[in-house]
Enzyme design. Structure first.
Site, mmCIF file in Angstrom:
data_model
loop_
_atom_site.group_PDB
_atom_site.id
_atom_site.type_symbol
_atom_site.label_atom_id
_atom_site.label_comp_id
_atom_site.label_asym_id
_atom_site.label_seq_id
_atom_site.Cartn_x
_atom_site.Cartn_y
_atom_site.Cartn_z
ATOM 1 N N LYS A 152 68.824 19.733 5.735
ATOM 2 C CA LYS A 152 70.123 19.373 6.286
ATOM 3 C C LYS A 152 70.500 17.949 5.914
ATOM 4 O O LYS A 152 71.657 17.573 5.996
ATOM 5 C CB LYS A 152 70.193 19.620 7.802
ATOM 6 C CG LYS A 152 69.184 18.923 8.696
ATOM 7 C CD LYS A 152 69.445 19.409 10.116
ATOM 8 C CE LYS A 152 68.613 19.062 11.266
ATOM 9 N NZ LYS A 152 67.417 18.456 11.402
ATOM 10 N N LYS A 158 62.701 22.474 -0.347
ATOM 11 C CA LYS A 158 63.249 23.122 0.839
ATOM 12 C C LYS A 158 64.733 22.769 1.036
ATOM 13 O O LYS A 158 65.129 21.631 0.809
ATOM 14 C CB LYS A 158 62.421 22.607 2.030
ATOM 15 C CG LYS A 158 62.608 23.355 3.309
ATOM 16 C CD LYS A 158 61.588 22.862 4.327
ATOM 17 C CE LYS A 158 62.270 22.428 5.600
ATOM 18 N NZ LYS A 158 61.357 22.052 6.673
ATOM 19 N N LYS A 205 58.783 8.481 5.017
ATOM 20 C CA LYS A 205 59.950 7.867 5.645
ATOM 21 C C LYS A 205 59.950 6.358 5.471
ATOM 22 O O LYS A 205 61.008 5.739 5.343
ATOM 23 C CB LYS A 205 60.022 8.240 7.132
ATOM 24 C CG LYS A 205 60.411 9.691 7.337
ATOM 25 C CD LYS A 205 61.054 9.921 8.691
ATOM 26 C CE LYS A 205 61.507 11.366 8.807
ATOM 27 N NZ LYS A 205 61.932 11.730 10.147
#
Ligand code: TRP
Length: 331
Positions: free
Chosen positions: A198, A195, A113
């Site tokens: 969203k 994966k 991140k």
């Protein structure tokens, strides 16, 4: 015998995907009778990156509605909003004082991140796992269902809890990670080796739980496959087709062998149609319930207020005990 406690949460970013549903929510629903379940919206964790305030509020409420629409019964599960329970941030401060910077520095999610948000490497992003540890330890959770990417945060939670217990005596239950069913890991439709996320930029890569039937059909048509034109499970060489088979298998409760048999001699067009229709059929009742809830904010509020109340009671007891152990004046 007392039921074992399960706790998990999802951040309030964007809309949930079919991956969230088949990989998490759908499994949570199956556990609601056997376990004492706490499911929260991790809205405080969402603040570690920049959000539009109105969007965040909307996403939080949407997520509550999706939890319930997916089948989580608010009478059986404690569904609550993290920020509504002050004990989470209170315990988080205490546990910060029992967590080493070196430990936090090793967290791969922090490194990822920090690289992604290089202009906003804030201390919340750094201490994110400590807040997550607090979420878990405040409820004496036995089991924490999370994806692969959160396993390291479970390990640090256990380390922090064990450290605290070794100093002050038995205080926290040491939680275990709960690994869901095999095959529940849903990959992206455009990039089937990663994966389904969203936060994916490409809308074609993910199926949202609120997608219309047309959108789902369109996304399936465009899903990446291969040139073999044979429905065969082979994750390594045919990740796209294998992912679609995985989705179909979970929804239809069929093994990969059975699916291969079903589509023997048939092309990808027909197979993709069948997968699209299976998804649409499965999501329809969920979407109906979701729409009903979203149009009924009072009902939604009653759901989280009930959960908040139950969560707060339990969390405050544990927090009080911790305050006492470390030497704060409690009574
Ligand atoms: N960090 C988790 C995620 O992004 C969300 C989360 C926050 C969580 N607190 C938690 C998950 C406690 C399980 C338990 O997926």
């Amino acid at each position: 015998m007392e039921k074992k406690v399960i706790l998990s949460g999802i951040q309030a970013t964007g809309n949930l995907t079919l991956g969230n549903y088949l990989g998490a929510l759908n499994n949570w629903v199956k556990m609601q009778d056997e376990y004492d379940c706490y499911y929260m919206i991790a809205d405080l964790h969402t603040l570690t990156v920049r959000n539009d305030p109105e969007e965040l509020r909307k996403n939080t409420l949407n997520l509550i509605a999706l939890y319930v629409a997916a089948g989580l019964d608010p009478d059986k599960n404690t569904i609550f909003i993290q920020s509504h329970i002050p004990a989470h941030t209170q315990l988080s401060w205490i546990l910060n004082c029992y967590t080493y910077m070196g430990e936090l520095n090793r967290m791969t999610q922090f490194k990822d991140k920090a690289a992604k948000h290089a202009d906003n490497i804030n201390s919340g992003l750094f201490t994110y796992p400590v807040l997550m540890a607090s979420d878990i330890l405040l409820y004496n959770a036995d089991l924490v269902p999370v994806g692969e990417d959160q396993k390291q945060h479970l390990e640090i939670t256990r380390d922090i809890a064990e450290r605290f217990n070794s100093i002050y005596g038995d205080t926290f239950k040491i939680p275990e990670v709960y690994i869901g069913e095999v095959g529940a890991r849903i990959m992206g439709l455009q990039n089937p080796t990663a994966k389904m996320s969203k936060s994916a930029k490409d809308p074609m890569d993910k199926i949202l739980l609120t997608d219309s039937s047309e959108d789902i059909r369109k996304k399936l048509k465009r899903a990446v496959t291969d040139s073999e034109n044979c429905v065969r499970f082979d994750k390594e060489n045919k990740p796209g087709v294998s992912n679609l088979m995985g989705i179909y298998g979970i929804i239809k409760n069929k093994t990969m062998d059975k699916i291969e048999e079903e589509f023997k001699g048939k092309g990808y067009g027909e197979f993709k149609n069948a997968v699209a229709e299976a998804i649409i059929e499965r999501l329809e009742p969920l979407q109906n319930r979701y729409n009903e809830l979203i149009e009924n904010p009072d009902k939604l509020k009653a759901i989280y207020e009930k959960g908040d109340k139950k969560a707060e009671e339990k969390a405050n007891n544990i927090l009080k005990n911790v305050y006492r152990k470390v030497g704060l004046i409690v009574d």
